[in-house]
Design an enzyme around this catalytic site. Structure first.
Site: not given
Ligand code: NAD
Length: 484
Positions: A177, A230, A232, A235, A386
């Site tokens: 995906k 991807g 965090t 995740g 980030e």
């Protein structure tokens, strides 16, 4: 949009519209124009892909010799290189990265990854174990089954291939995906799969929204493993979601990687390395060296040189081979980056380069200038979160211990750099840094043969290298009674 390419889902070596008939638009971030329309898949399409992937495991793919499988994996890479010009253009079209990066770095790296893992196929072995008693005990290293790869938009093809190549080399099947913003190069792999004769169902590519299709992948009982790269926070949600079916997962997540410059560093090469460390790929790089930690005694000279270099990096048309700095991947990403720039200014950091949206003379495109902030303190938002864009924050330190403490003062641990001529200090710092990759006197160097992955909240599991094979196989212990 009339004229935009229309792409279907790739299931069982067939191109199919989504069961719902829904589609999504893909935008070229350098022009803001719709460059393709892709199917928007959901659970019905996922069911079909899982069925195809399961069927392939029980069919010719499952019975194929490891060597033949490896040959097919290598062929994927060979064919990808034959089509490198065209695939690189697609990568630049939907992502905005310079064609130089797509054509000469990332597509070749993806092809090399297929070559590397194709070579591993017939070398994934079990062992015989000297157990007590009169028994033969041996292990079989078997595939996990149906894997899924959930991929971000910053290195759309390369990060997909880091998952596809080891999965297939080990005898699994896979459903990929891609990110909604950048589905075109993964779809091109579908064409390549047919061209090299990969059996139906081995590689399936589903485009669709992360929140719906991604979530459905996480929950699907017919999927055995998820390899995710991807954010965090995504995740964490995948880890929670995968708990119900106890899927195996590997997570490659975000970073806020420190790049430490000691007072004895070769200044010119450190300036160059720090620049590449943050501005390659427009800073939309999980391992970007986004936190410069620079010795107080050389700070002023270093930051002046860095700012001068950043100002010389002018955004250009990503399709122009001379361009070294492209467009951010989406309007949303550009807006996020500009919000962080505003927060840096507001919290009192000194802007020494960039900081503005820019364009390439067309008045269009999601371009942001290479940006450097000086006088940043560790508490500021821009040095903690980030940004995932071309923004460098410079923080000073007084001694080595302070540099190491500051470098490690983050929940992330993906990568780090250190610049020094002192070999003992270099290795000392490398050991002290809590990061999955440490670069000494260089930055952003990768090789398929070496592992990549995170410490701390940058995830777990390793991609590339022999270590990735462990994440796509499981071990069966077999006992045989030899008593007469
Ligand atoms: P993202 O997490 O938003 O999306 C990644 C993928 O997950 C996309 O395919 C998306 O559609 C899908 N997704 C979104 N929500 C989902 C959900 N609830 N369930 C399942 N799938 C879902 O990340 P992004 O914005 O595309 O990528 C940027 C991030 O990726 C940054 O944080 C960056 O650091 C990280 N990254 C890490 C690495 C690494 O190797 N560690 C590499 C590249 C990028």
């Amino acid at each position: 949009m009339a004229g935009a390419d229309q792409k279907h889902l790739f299931i069982n070596n067939e191109w199919r519209p989504s069961a719902s008939g829904k589609t999504m638009e893909v935008v070229n971030p350098a022009t803001e124009e719709i460059c393709a329309i892709v199917a928007s898949g959901d659970t019905a399409d996922l069911d079909a892909a899982v069925l195809a992937a399961r069927g392939a495991l029980n069919g010719p793919w499952g019975q194929m010799s490891a060597r033949e499988r490896g040959r097919l994996v290598r062929k994927l890479g060979e064919r990808l290189m034959e089509r490198a010009d065209e695939v690189a253009r697609l990568e630049t079209l939907h992502n905005g990265k310079p064609i130089m990066e797509s054509r000469h770095i990332e597509i070749p790296a993806a092809a090399e990854c297929f070559e590397y893992y194709g070579g591993w196929s017939d070398k994934v072995m079990g062992e015989t174990i000297p157990v007590k008693g009169n028994y033969l005990n041996y292990t079989l290293r078997e595939p996990l089954g149906v894997c899924a790869a959930i991929v971000p938009w910053n290195f759309p093809l390369l990060i997909a291939v880091w998952k596809i190549a080891p999965a297939l080399a080990c005898g699994n099947t896979i459903i990929v995906k891609p990110a909604s913003q950048t589905p075109l190069t993964a779809l091109a792999l579908g064409e390549i799969a047919i061209e090299v004769g990969l059996p139906p169902g081995v590689l399936n590519i589903l485009t669709g929204p992360g929140a719906k299709l991604g979530q459905a992948i996480v929950e699907h009982p017919g999927i055995d493993k998820i390899a995710f790269t991807g954010d965090t926070s995504t995740g964490k949600s995948i880890m929670k979601g995968a708990a119900d079916t106890l899927k195996k997962i590997t997570l490659e997540l975000g970073g806020k990687s420190p790049n430490i410059v000691l007072s004895d560093a070769d200044i010119e090469s450190a300036v160059r390395g720090v620049t590449i460390g943050i501005f390659y790929g427009k800073g939309e790089v999980c391992a970007a060296g986004s936190r410069l930690l620079v010795d107080k005694s050389i700070k002023n000279e270093f930051i002046d040189k860095l700012a001068a270099r950043a100002k010389k990096m002018v955004a250009g048309d990503p399709m122009d081979p001379k361009t070294r700095f492209g467009a951010l991947s989406s309007r949303k990403q550009m807006e996020t980056v500009l919000r962080y720039v505003a927060s840096g200014k507001q919290e009192g950091a000194t802007l020494v380069a960039g900081g503005e949206r820019t364009d390439i003379g067309t008045g269009k495109g999601f371009f942001v200038q290479p940006t450097v902030f000086a006088d940043v303190t560790p508490e500021m938002t821009i040095s903690r979160e980030e940004i995932f864009g071309p923004v460098l924050t410079a923080i000073e330190f007084a001694d080595l211990d302070e540099a190491i403490a500051r470098a490690n003062d983050t929940p992330y641990g993906l990568a780090a750099g250190v610049w020094t001529k002192d070999i003992k200090k270099a290795h000392y710092v490398a050991r002290k840094l809590q990061a999955g990759t440490v670069w000494i006197n260089t930055y952003n160097v990768y090789d398929t043969a070496t592992p990549f992955g995170g410490y701390k909240q940058s995830g777990f599991g390793r991609e590339m290298s022999a270590h990735a094979l462990e994440h796509y196989t499981q071990i069966k212990s077999v006992w045989v009674d030899l008593n007469m």
